[in-house]
Write a protein that holds these residues in place. Sequence first.
Motif, PDB file in Angstrom:
ATOM      1  N   THR A  21      30.733  37.975 -76.538  1.00 64.19           N
ATOM      2  CA  THR A  21      31.443  38.775 -77.136  1.00 64.19           C
ATOM      3  C   THR A  21      30.889  40.001 -78.185  1.00 64.19           C
ATOM      4  OG1 THR A  21      31.929  37.305 -78.873  1.00 64.19           O
ATOM      5  CG2 THR A  21      33.262  37.241 -76.980  1.00 64.19           C
ATOM      6  N   GLY A  22      31.374  40.915 -78.799  1.00 63.63           N
ATOM      7  CA  GLY A  22      30.954  41.682 -79.565  1.00 63.63           C
ATOM      8  C   GLY A  22      30.309  42.823 -79.223  1.00 63.63           C
ATOM      9  N   HIS A  23      30.387  43.175 -78.050  1.00 60.97           N
ATOM     10  CA  HIS A  23      29.736  44.404 -77.378  1.00 60.97           C
ATOM     11  C   HIS A  23      30.963  45.680 -77.420  1.00 60.97           C
ATOM     12  CE1 HIS A  23      26.183  42.647 -76.263  1.00 60.97           C
ATOM     13  NE2 HIS A  23      26.724  41.739 -75.519  1.00 60.97           N
ATOM     14  N   HIS A  24      30.301  47.101 -77.374  1.00 61.84           N
ATOM     15  CA  HIS A  24      31.416  48.105 -77.291  1.00 61.84           C
ATOM     16  C   HIS A  24      30.654  48.932 -76.250  1.00 61.84           C
ATOM     17  CE1 HIS A  24      28.895  49.267 -80.840  1.00 61.84           C
ATOM     18  NE2 HIS A  24      29.087  50.550 -80.552  1.00 61.84           N
ATOM     19  N   ILE A  25      31.411  49.928 -75.584  1.00 58.16           N
ATOM     20  CA  ILE A  25      30.840  50.889 -74.844  1.00 58.16           C
ATOM     21  C   ILE A  25      30.146  51.903 -75.425  1.00 58.16           C
ATOM     22  CG2 ILE A  25      31.463  52.622 -72.938  1.00 58.16           C
ATOM     23  CD1 ILE A  25      34.036  50.827 -72.424  1.00 58.16           C
ATOM     24  N   LYS A  26      28.809  52.275 -75.163  1.00 58.23           N
ATOM     25  CA  LYS A  26      28.282  53.585 -75.569  1.00 58.23           C
ATOM     26  C   LYS A  26      28.388  54.821 -74.678  1.00 58.23           C
ATOM     27  CE  LYS A  26      23.688  54.518 -77.221  1.00 58.23           C
ATOM     28  NZ  LYS A  26      22.134  53.948 -77.589  1.00 58.23           N
ATOM     29  N   GLU A  27      28.181  54.435 -73.435  1.00 52.39           N
ATOM     30  CA  GLU A  27      28.374  55.761 -72.457  1.00 52.39           C
ATOM     31  C   GLU A  27      28.894  55.270 -71.146  1.00 52.39           C
ATOM     32  OE1 GLU A  27      25.263  59.084 -70.734  1.00 52.39           O
ATOM     33  OE2 GLU A  27      24.398  57.370 -71.985  1.00 52.39           O
ATOM     34  N   ILE A  28      29.682  56.060 -70.433  1.00 52.45           N
ATOM     35  CA  ILE A  28      30.218  55.740 -69.114  1.00 52.45           C
ATOM     36  C   ILE A  28      29.508  56.991 -68.307  1.00 52.45           C
ATOM     37  CG2 ILE A  28      32.164  55.594 -67.339  1.00 52.45           C
ATOM     38  CD1 ILE A  28      33.660  55.146 -70.277  1.00 52.45           C
ATOM     39  N   ILE A  29      28.612  56.180 -67.394  1.00 52.09           N
ATOM     40  CA  ILE A  29      27.580  57.139 -66.437  1.00 52.09           C
ATOM     41  C   ILE A  29      28.046  57.009 -65.122  1.00 52.09           C
ATOM     42  CG2 ILE A  29      25.253  57.174 -65.865  1.00 52.09           C
ATOM     43  CD1 ILE A  29      24.565  55.495 -68.234  1.00 52.09           C
ATOM     44  N   HIS A  74      30.636  58.563 -63.295  1.00 51.51           N
ATOM     45  CA  HIS A  74      32.084  58.256 -63.017  1.00 51.51           C
ATOM     46  C   HIS A  74      32.583  56.909 -62.861  1.00 51.51           C
ATOM     47  CE1 HIS A  74      32.304  62.643 -62.397  1.00 51.51           C
ATOM     48  NE2 HIS A  74      31.271  62.462 -61.360  1.00 51.51           N
ATOM     49  N   GLY A  75      31.877  56.134 -63.869  1.00 51.79           N
ATOM     50  CA  GLY A  75      32.169  54.832 -63.837  1.00 51.79           C
ATOM     51  C   GLY A  75      31.322  53.742 -63.141  1.00 51.79           C
ATOM     52  N   LYS A  76      30.161  54.244 -62.405  1.00 52.12           N
ATOM     53  CA  LYS A  76      29.426  53.362 -61.667  1.00 52.12           C
ATOM     54  C   LYS A  76      28.596  52.652 -62.504  1.00 52.12           C
ATOM     55  CE  LYS A  76      29.223  56.415 -57.579  1.00 52.12           C
ATOM     56  NZ  LYS A  76      28.405  57.087 -56.738  1.00 52.12           N
ATOM     57  N   ILE A  77      28.184  53.262 -63.607  1.00 50.95           N
ATOM     58  CA  ILE A  77      27.178  52.319 -64.556  1.00 50.95           C
ATOM     59  C   ILE A  77      27.926  52.530 -66.049  1.00 50.95           C
ATOM     60  CG2 ILE A  77      24.731  52.585 -65.697  1.00 50.95           C
ATOM     61  CD1 ILE A  77      24.555  51.927 -62.853  1.00 50.95           C
ATOM     62  N   LEU A  78      27.772  51.382 -66.615  1.00 46.60           N
ATOM     63  CA  LEU A  78      28.302  51.212 -68.029  1.00 46.60           C
ATOM     64  C   LEU A  78      27.093  50.946 -69.126  1.00 46.60           C
ATOM     65  CD1 LEU A  78      31.147  51.325 -69.439  1.00 46.60           C
ATOM     66  CD2 LEU A  78      31.219  48.835 -69.213  1.00 46.60           C
ATOM     67  N   LYS A  79      26.805  51.762 -70.076  1.00 48.30           N
ATOM     68  CA  LYS A  79      25.904  51.435 -71.272  1.00 48.30           C
ATOM     69  C   LYS A  79      26.430  51.025 -72.400  1.00 48.30           C
ATOM     70  CE  LYS A  79      21.871  53.727 -73.033  1.00 48.30           C
ATOM     71  NZ  LYS A  79      21.124  54.895 -73.079  1.00 48.30           N
ATOM     72  N   LEU A  80      26.034  49.879 -72.771  1.00 45.26           N
ATOM     73  CA  LEU A  80      26.462  49.278 -73.937  1.00 45.26           C
ATOM     74  C   LEU A  80      25.659  49.562 -75.227  1.00 45.26           C
ATOM     75  CD1 LEU A  80      27.585  45.730 -72.533  1.00 45.26           C
ATOM     76  CD2 LEU A  80      28.900  47.788 -72.718  1.00 45.26           C
ATOM     77  N   GLU A  81      26.135  49.281 -76.442  1.00 43.18           N
ATOM     78  CA  GLU A  81      25.874  49.572 -77.705  1.00 43.18           C
ATOM     79  C   GLU A  81      24.088  48.922 -77.819  1.00 43.18           C
ATOM     80  OE1 GLU A  81      26.143  45.602 -78.822  1.00 43.18           O
ATOM     81  OE2 GLU A  81      27.415  46.882 -77.450  1.00 43.18           O
TER      82      GLU A  81
END
Length: 90
Positions: free
Chosen positions: A27-35, A37-44
Amino acid sequence: MSKKIIVILSLLLSFLLLSTPAGACETGHHIKEIIDHGKILKLEDDTLWQIGAPDQTEVANWKNGENITTCDYSIINTSESKTVTAFQLH
């Protein structure tokens, strides 16, 4: 050891194995960037997660900063109570 004790220990072991999650979640993560159109998610923490094809449209609508829980083969957007299939790339 008596047969009764062996049965009780076997039942207890079975219960413990069945109640343990297959993979640990963090737990404890958040979204930094959506790359892409949603294929890749970059977290903090700069980890990259490949999103399963059926879930990419869902992830494309998520917002930067939303709270995330990562598991072995899924990501849970706890801000929206949505779970998608994913695996960590980096």
